[in-house]
Design a protein around this motif. Structure first.
Motif, PDB file in Angstrom:
ATOM      1  N   ARG A  84       2.481   9.039  -6.934  1.00 16.37           N
ATOM      2  CA  ARG A  84       2.348  10.444  -7.273  1.00 16.37           C
ATOM      3  C   ARG A  84       2.854  10.612  -9.019  1.00 16.37           C
ATOM      4  NH1 ARG A  84      -0.860  12.342  -2.912  1.00 16.37           N
ATOM      5  NH2 ARG A  84       0.342  11.978  -1.395  1.00 16.37           N
ATOM      6  N   SER A  85       2.797   9.648  -9.539  1.00 19.79           N
ATOM      7  CA  SER A  85       2.524   9.900 -11.375  1.00 19.79           C
ATOM      8  C   SER A  85       1.809  10.503 -12.400  1.00 19.79           C
ATOM      9  CB  SER A  85       3.053   8.379 -12.099  1.00 19.79           C
ATOM     10  OG  SER A  85       1.898   7.816 -11.477  1.00 19.79           O
ATOM     11  N   GLY A  86       1.987  11.804 -12.629  1.00 20.99           N
ATOM     12  CA  GLY A  86       1.379  12.125 -13.647  1.00 20.99           C
ATOM     13  C   GLY A  86       1.883  13.710 -13.079  1.00 20.99           C
ATOM     14  N   GLU A 137      -5.676   8.270  -7.029  1.00 23.16           N
ATOM     15  CA  GLU A 137      -5.336   7.026  -7.112  1.00 23.16           C
ATOM     16  C   GLU A 137      -5.197   5.920  -7.542  1.00 23.16           C
ATOM     17  OE1 GLU A 137      -7.507   5.621  -3.078  1.00 23.16           O
ATOM     18  OE2 GLU A 137      -7.916   3.419  -5.012  1.00 23.16           O
ATOM     19  N   LYS A 138      -3.941   5.444  -8.146  1.00 19.18           N
ATOM     20  CA  LYS A 138      -3.604   4.691  -9.302  1.00 19.18           C
ATOM     21  C   LYS A 138      -3.729   3.116  -8.777  1.00 19.18           C
ATOM     22  CE  LYS A 138      -1.356   8.290 -11.022  1.00 19.18           C
ATOM     23  NZ  LYS A 138      -1.790   8.984  -9.598  1.00 19.18           N
ATOM     24  N   TRP A 139      -4.739   2.172  -9.938  1.00 20.77           N
ATOM     25  CA  TRP A 139      -5.213   1.082  -9.594  1.00 20.77           C
ATOM     26  C   TRP A 139      -4.617  -0.022  -9.734  1.00 20.77           C
ATOM     27  CZ3 TRP A 139      -4.131  -1.689 -13.695  1.00 20.77           C
ATOM     28  CH2 TRP A 139      -3.627  -1.436 -14.602  1.00 20.77           C
ATOM     29  N   CYS A 140      -3.161   0.293 -10.220  1.00 17.12           N
ATOM     30  CA  CYS A 140      -1.926  -0.737 -10.381  1.00 17.12           C
ATOM     31  C   CYS A 140      -1.056  -0.289  -9.638  1.00 17.12           C
ATOM     32  CB  CYS A 140      -1.211  -0.883 -12.041  1.00 17.12           C
ATOM     33  SG  CYS A 140      -1.279   1.484 -12.670  1.00 17.12           S
ATOM     34  N   ALA A 141      -1.314   0.519  -8.563  1.00 20.95           N
ATOM     35  CA  ALA A 141      -0.102   0.664  -6.994  1.00 20.95           C
ATOM     36  C   ALA A 141       0.034  -0.149  -6.646  1.00 20.95           C
ATOM     37  CB  ALA A 141      -0.512   1.650  -6.271  1.00 20.95           C
ATOM     38  N   PRO A 142      -0.219  -1.337  -5.663  1.00 22.80           N
ATOM     39  CA  PRO A 142      -0.262  -2.351  -4.982  1.00 22.80           C
ATOM     40  C   PRO A 142       0.521  -3.546  -5.363  1.00 22.80           C
ATOM     41  CG  PRO A 142      -2.641  -2.275  -4.884  1.00 22.80           C
ATOM     42  CD  PRO A 142      -1.998  -1.451  -5.647  1.00 22.80           C
ATOM     43  N   THR A 148       6.592  -2.299  -9.354  1.00 19.01           N
ATOM     44  CA  THR A 148       7.555  -2.375  -9.091  1.00 19.01           C
ATOM     45  C   THR A 148       8.870  -1.496  -9.721  1.00 19.01           C
ATOM     46  OG1 THR A 148       8.159  -4.072 -11.187  1.00 19.01           O
ATOM     47  CG2 THR A 148       7.081  -5.323  -9.611  1.00 19.01           C
ATOM     48  N   ILE A 149       7.999  -0.278  -9.883  1.00 20.80           N
ATOM     49  CA  ILE A 149       8.552   0.284 -10.222  1.00 20.80           C
ATOM     50  C   ILE A 149       9.809   0.805  -9.563  1.00 20.80           C
ATOM     51  CG2 ILE A 149       8.715   2.255 -12.022  1.00 20.80           C
ATOM     52  CD1 ILE A 149       6.791   1.213 -13.629  1.00 20.80           C
ATOM     53  N   GLN A 150      10.923   1.088  -9.308  1.00 26.07           N
ATOM     54  CA  GLN A 150      11.733   1.224  -7.571  1.00 26.07           C
ATOM     55  C   GLN A 150      11.506   3.086  -7.741  1.00 26.07           C
ATOM     56  OE1 GLN A 150      14.987  -0.295  -7.158  1.00 26.07           O
ATOM     57  NE2 GLN A 150      15.123  -2.285  -8.720  1.00 26.07           N
ATOM     58  N   GLU A 169       0.837  -1.169  -0.045  1.00 31.81           N
ATOM     59  CA  GLU A 169       0.439  -0.080  -0.308  1.00 31.81           C
ATOM     60  C   GLU A 169       0.976   0.925  -0.048  1.00 31.81           C
ATOM     61  OE1 GLU A 169      -3.133   0.305  -0.380  1.00 31.81           O
ATOM     62  OE2 GLU A 169      -3.166  -1.942  -0.673  1.00 31.81           O
ATOM     63  N   TRP A 170       0.862   1.968  -0.936  1.00 32.72           N
ATOM     64  CA  TRP A 170       1.349   3.536  -1.024  1.00 32.72           C
ATOM     65  C   TRP A 170       0.366   4.412  -1.933  1.00 32.72           C
ATOM     66  CZ3 TRP A 170       4.507   4.734  -5.755  1.00 32.72           C
ATOM     67  CH2 TRP A 170       4.150   3.880  -6.519  1.00 32.72           C
ATOM     68  N   ARG A 171       1.283   5.941  -2.008  1.00 32.43           N
ATOM     69  CA  ARG A 171       0.270   6.237  -3.024  1.00 32.43           C
ATOM     70  C   ARG A 171       1.621   6.773  -4.237  1.00 32.43           C
ATOM     71  NH1 ARG A 171      -0.762   9.802   2.548  1.00 32.43           N
ATOM     72  NH2 ARG A 171      -2.704   8.692   3.325  1.00 32.43           N
ATOM     73  N   HIS A 226       2.995  11.064 -19.894  1.00 36.22           N
ATOM     74  CA  HIS A 226       1.974   9.046 -19.188  1.00 36.22           C
ATOM     75  C   HIS A 226       2.434   9.153 -17.508  1.00 36.22           C
ATOM     76  CE1 HIS A 226       1.607   8.357 -23.443  1.00 36.22           C
ATOM     77  NE2 HIS A 226       2.702   9.024 -22.638  1.00 36.22           N
ATOM     78  N   TRP A 227       1.589   8.559 -17.393  1.00 33.38           N
ATOM     79  CA  TRP A 227       1.821   7.772 -15.704  1.00 33.38           C
ATOM     80  C   TRP A 227       3.458   7.480 -15.312  1.00 33.38           C
ATOM     81  CZ3 TRP A 227      -2.905   4.931 -13.502  1.00 33.38           C
ATOM     82  CH2 TRP A 227      -3.965   5.975 -13.707  1.00 33.38           C
ATOM     83  N   CYS A 228       3.654   6.646 -16.213  1.00 29.76           N
ATOM     84  CA  CYS A 228       4.870   6.061 -16.080  1.00 29.76           C
ATOM     85  C   CYS A 228       4.894   4.837 -17.678  1.00 29.76           C
ATOM     86  CB  CYS A 228       4.997   4.810 -15.028  1.00 29.76           C
ATOM     87  SG  CYS A 228       3.574   3.446 -15.187  1.00 29.76           S
ATOM     88  N   SER A 229       6.191   4.193 -17.886  1.00 31.41           N
ATOM     89  CA  SER A 229       6.235   3.986 -18.968  1.00 31.41           C
ATOM     90  C   SER A 229       5.327   2.680 -18.742  1.00 31.41           C
ATOM     91  CB  SER A 229       8.480   2.737 -19.098  1.00 31.41           C
ATOM     92  OG  SER A 229       8.022   1.965 -17.462  1.00 31.41           O
ATOM     93  N   GLN A 230       4.623   1.626 -17.780  1.00 31.07           N
ATOM     94  CA  GLN A 230       3.970   0.921 -18.376  1.00 31.07           C
ATOM     95  C   GLN A 230       2.660   1.309 -18.188  1.00 31.07           C
ATOM     96  OE1 GLN A 230       5.169  -2.738 -19.207  1.00 31.07           O
ATOM     97  NE2 GLN A 230       7.261  -0.664 -18.881  1.00 31.07           N
ATOM     98  N   GLN A 231       2.740   2.428 -18.433  1.00 34.63           N
ATOM     99  CA  GLN A 231       0.608   3.227 -18.060  1.00 34.63           C
ATOM    100  C   GLN A 231       0.891   4.102 -18.947  1.00 34.63           C
ATOM    101  OE1 GLN A 231      -1.456   1.622 -16.485  1.00 34.63           O
ATOM    102  NE2 GLN A 231      -0.990  -0.432 -15.074  1.00 34.63           N
ATOM    103  N   ARG A 232       1.228   3.996 -20.360  1.00 34.88           N
ATOM    104  CA  ARG A 232       1.572   4.711 -21.138  1.00 34.88           C
ATOM    105  C   ARG A 232      -0.420   5.010 -21.940  1.00 34.88           C
ATOM    106  NH1 ARG A 232       5.265   2.952 -24.865  1.00 34.88           N
ATOM    107  NH2 ARG A 232       5.851   0.871 -23.537  1.00 34.88           N
TER     108      ARG A 232
END
Ligand code: SF4
Ligand code: SF4
Length: 340
Positions: free
Chosen positions: A247-249, A290-295, A298-300, A243-245, A262-268
């Motif tokens: 803050r992409s975008g 809140e990003k549905w993919c957060a839980p 693995t993007i450090q 569980e974390w927040r 984009h949010w990140c490389s995996q959520q273009r």
């Protein structure tokens, strides 16, 4: 890396962390793609092609100017393989001209003593190379045996910080390779991190006993600062959501070769807004979303940025945000009518 350069970089890092803790109104880290093309074709990768052209320097400069306007502290150039961009040094110089920390992610293939010296002159401050295995195989040629000579060139000539990332999980054939890679990195004076990856189906599965043992050994060898920031990996290693927040975008931006945010490389595609049109309104909306993919993420680097604000400003689902926006619009209309 010379001691004076190392100390200067540490001071700059301390300054951007303090700025990020004091205010949540600016971008902390942006990844920017100057070209999608890559010389390799790793079996798991969805971030490359073999045909695209470099983004023109003037376009890259305009994008960096916009990132500077958004108060960005660190810009990392990524790809594809960014070392294939013919004006990479000019891009780095332009980032530095704004006082922004300049980083690069590369597969390591193009480093020669002369090329490294030119990157020193351009002002590169941080380089990350991911090494997937010891011997090349059908999935990846980012291999220690192929890259060792390049690492020795870097150890001898680079005046920038170098981090070597190894990976574990996700059906990597020989988990021991991560330890061999990390040991060699430390031997050469580099820092090292380890990435835990999902299995081939993108599912969150606990690491096997042997993998876990190696994961903890590599973490011990590695960069202490990164290890402290990568708590989430312990949950992922156990196959547990974290569980974390995210803050992409907002505090973290991914700018593709077409100049879209984009949010990140995996959520273009989310939000997919042109950088030149990106406003603080977009920034604040994404900060709160809140990003549905957060839980299972693995993007450090995005986790590390998230830590800066994890203690403040809870997030809302997109539906809650829309409801709040409608409520505000109604209040505004009410105010206008009352004023009339
Ligand atoms: S080197 Fe990097 S960008 Fe190129 S194919 Fe491999 S993972 Fe993708
Ligand atoms: S949670 Fe991870 S995958 Fe999802 S948007 Fe954030 S960084 Fe990307």
């Amino acid at each position: 890396m010379r001691t004076s350069t190392f100390l200067r970089l540490k001071l700059r890092e301390a300054a951007f962390i303090s700025k990020a803790l004091l205010s949540s109104n600016h971008v902390v880290l942006a990844h920017i793609i100057p070209m999608r093309r890559c010389n390799l074709a790793c079996g798991y990768c969805n971030e490359y092609d073999h045909t695209s052209k470099p983004v023109p320097l003037e376009v890259m400069k305009r994008r960096i100017d916009k990132l500077a306007d958004l108060g960005t502290s660190v810009v990392t150039i990524s790809g594809g393989e960014p070392m294939m961009h013919p004006q990479l040094d000019e891009i780095i110089r332009h980032i530095r001209s704004h006082g922004i920390i300049a980083g690069l992610i590369s597969n390591g293939y193009y480093f020669t003593p002369d090329r490294i010296k030119r990157l020193n002159e351009a002002g590169l401050e941080y380089l990350q190379i991911s090494i997937d295995n010891v011997e090349p195989d059908e999935v990846s040629r980012k291999s220690l045996r192929v890259l060792d000579k390049k690492l020795r060139y870097l150890a001898a000539h680079a005046d920038f910080h170098i981090n070597i990332n190894s990976v574990i999980g996700g059906g990597i054939k020989n988990p021991e390779d991560a330890l061999t890679v990390a040991t060699r990195a430390v031997e050469l004076g580099f820092s090292t991190t380890v990435g835990v990856i999902h299995d081939e189906d993108g599912l969150l599965k606990p690491l096997g006993e042997k993998e876990k043992q190696i994961f903890h050994q590599v973490k011990k060898l590695g960069n202490k600062d990164h290890a402290r920031l990568n708590w989430f990996q312990d949950s992922i290693a156990e196959g547990q959501p974290y569980e974390w927040r995210c803050r992409s975008g907002s505090r973290y931006l991914y700018i593709c070769e077409d100049g879209l945010v984009h949010w990140c490389s995996q959520q273009r595609g989310y939000p997919g807004t042109p950088l030149e049109d990106y406003t603080m309104e977009d920034f604040h909306r994404e900060y709160k979303t809140e990003k549905w993919c957060a839980p299972t993420c693995t993007i450090q680097c995005v986790h590390q940025v998230g830590i800066l604000d994890n203690w403040r400003d809870p997030q809302m689902t997109p539906a809650q945000i829309r409801k709040e926006q409608k409520k505000k619009e109604k209040e505004r209309v009410g105010e206008v009518l009352r004023a009339e």
